[in-house]
Design a protein around this motif. Structure first.
Motif, PDB file in Angstrom:
ATOM      1  N   THR A  19      64.435  39.874  34.799  1.00  0.00           N
ATOM      2  CA  THR A  19      64.252  39.034  36.020  1.00  0.00           C
ATOM      3  C   THR A  19      63.926  39.962  37.026  1.00  0.00           C
ATOM      4  O   THR A  19      64.833  40.863  37.486  1.00  0.00           O
ATOM      5  N   LEU A  68      63.121  40.536  41.228  1.00  0.00           N
ATOM      6  CA  LEU A  68      63.243  40.063  42.752  1.00  0.00           C
ATOM      7  C   LEU A  68      62.006  40.814  43.447  1.00  0.00           C
ATOM      8  O   LEU A  68      61.746  41.636  43.556  1.00  0.00           O
ATOM      9  N   ARG A  89      71.655  39.644  46.502  1.00  0.00           N
ATOM     10  CA  ARG A  89      70.773  38.522  46.151  1.00  0.00           C
ATOM     11  C   ARG A  89      70.652  38.816  44.648  1.00  0.00           C
ATOM     12  O   ARG A  89      70.840  37.355  43.784  1.00  0.00           O
ATOM     13  N   LEU A  90      70.343  39.913  43.987  1.00  0.00           N
ATOM     14  CA  LEU A  90      70.190  39.964  42.611  1.00  0.00           C
ATOM     15  C   LEU A  90      71.542  39.467  42.044  1.00  0.00           C
ATOM     16  O   LEU A  90      71.218  38.894  40.868  1.00  0.00           O
ATOM     17  N   LYS A 112      73.576  37.474  42.851  1.00  0.00           N
ATOM     18  CA  LYS A 112      73.931  35.967  42.747  1.00  0.00           C
ATOM     19  C   LYS A 112      72.729  35.465  41.673  1.00  0.00           C
ATOM     20  O   LYS A 112      73.304  34.278  40.968  1.00  0.00           O
ATOM     21  N   SER A 113      71.649  36.016  41.534  1.00  0.00           N
ATOM     22  CA  SER A 113      70.562  35.497  40.339  1.00  0.00           C
ATOM     23  C   SER A 113      71.192  35.735  39.127  1.00  0.00           C
ATOM     24  O   SER A 113      71.107  34.713  38.323  1.00  0.00           O
ATOM     25  N   TYR A 114      71.734  36.859  38.837  1.00  0.00           N
ATOM     26  CA  TYR A 114      72.401  37.195  37.395  1.00  0.00           C
ATOM     27  C   TYR A 114      73.520  36.221  37.278  1.00  0.00           C
ATOM     28  O   TYR A 114      73.522  35.656  36.199  1.00  0.00           O
ATOM     29  N   SER A 148      74.029  33.154  38.583  1.00  0.00           N
ATOM     30  CA  SER A 148      73.303  31.522  38.308  1.00  0.00           C
ATOM     31  C   SER A 148      72.649  31.661  36.940  1.00  0.00           C
ATOM     32  O   SER A 148      72.662  30.592  36.176  1.00  0.00           O
TER      33      SER A 148
END
Lengths: 95, 200
Positions: free
Chosen positions: B58, B60, B139-140, B142-144, B146
């Protein structure tokens, strides 16, 4: 008389039975489409030892060519690759 | 007519992010894979069954210039992928190379804790150096988290090099706690396992 491929297959089956017994697990059904990783019987080190065991027993340098791990971890493919792998010179031959 | 490129998009992306994936796991990769670690990793990234498959990455930011990225997978996937990677490593050399691989695996067999099937494992995490200090790490993360929640997973797990204090601080700030420390002093490997329960 058993072919070389049959001998290798039997060697692998015997290893599977031994590891399952040592782990107190039932041995899986043994067939050529059995994936050695998916049996859960061989961890990373166990797989290396299995390959080294085949090489020593049959005096070969196991070469799986272009097969990927999803393929050469299948018993049938491993047997075929081992049966077609070149023999290595024994210590006596080297002298 | 201009030259025809035979490099696929996946291969182009791998060339771009390989140095980051390598660096994110460099201590272990360099010990286990040796001098050609980057070359081995680039082959593994092309394989779906690898822990570091490009399909699991993934990013960013823009793929042409990503700010950072991560690789995460469930414990169930991780177990199978690691075995496939080690099987590939086993068969990548000759008999003497296999003996060396066996010695290295023996030395590191307890380095990483087993990951439960229902845990979401952060395998690799990186921010490009030129983009650090701008909050992208959070941010990353939070993405992980999620991504784990999207799979219905609420238990998060990772291993981090004990020397990577900045990363450890970020993980702590998200509720991760150190649960195990492991060392292989003979070869200078020192990792900390961290875990967190984060409800969705």
């Amino acid at each position: 008389m058993q072919s070389r491929a049959d001998q290798i297959r039997e060697f692998i089956h015997e290893r599977i039975r031994k590891v399952a017994s040592a782990n107190r697990q039932p041995a899986p059904e043994l067939h050529d489409d059995l994936n050695l990783v998916e049996t859960g019987l061989f961890d990373s080190l166990g797989f290396v030892h299995l390959i080294s065991g085949i090489e020593k027993e049959f005096n070969i340098e196991l070469d799986t060519g272009d097969l990927g791990p999803e393929e050469f971890t299948l018993v049938g493919n491993l047997v075929r690759a081992a049966a077609e792998s070149p023999a290595v010179a024994s210590e006596t031959d080297k002298k | 007519m201009g030259p025809v490129s035979t490099t696929s998009l996946s291969e182009q992306l791998i060339l771009k992010i390989l140095p980051f994936v390598h660096e994110a796991g460099s201590a272990y990769f360099d010990f286990l894979l040796g001098a050609d670690a980057a070359a081995v990793l680039s082959r593994w990234m092309l394989r779906s069954s690898s822990e570091v498959s490009i399909e699991r990455v993934t990013l960013l930011g823009e793929p042409s210039d990503p700010v950072g990225g991560f690789i995460a997978l469930s414990g169930a996937e991780l177990s199978k992928c690691r075995q496939m990677d080690m099987a590939a490593l086993t068969m990548s050399g000759n008999r003497s190379r296999r003996e060396e691989v066996a010695k290295r695996l023996e030395l590191t067999r307890n380095l990483f804790s087993p990951v439960e099937a229902n845990e979401f494992y952060l395998s690799k995490f990186w921010i490009d150096e030129k983009h650090r200090g701008a909050g992208h790490g959070r941010r990353l993360m939070k993405s992980y988290i999620s991504a784990g929640h999207a799979r219905g997973l609420t238990r998060f797990f990772l291993d981090v090099s004990a020397q990577n204090e900045p990363a450890i601080r970020v993980y702590r700030s998200f509720g991760f706690k150190e649960i195990r420390e492991s060392k292989v002093p003979e070869v200078g490997l020192h990792y900390i396992a961290m875990a967190a329960d984060i409800a969705s």
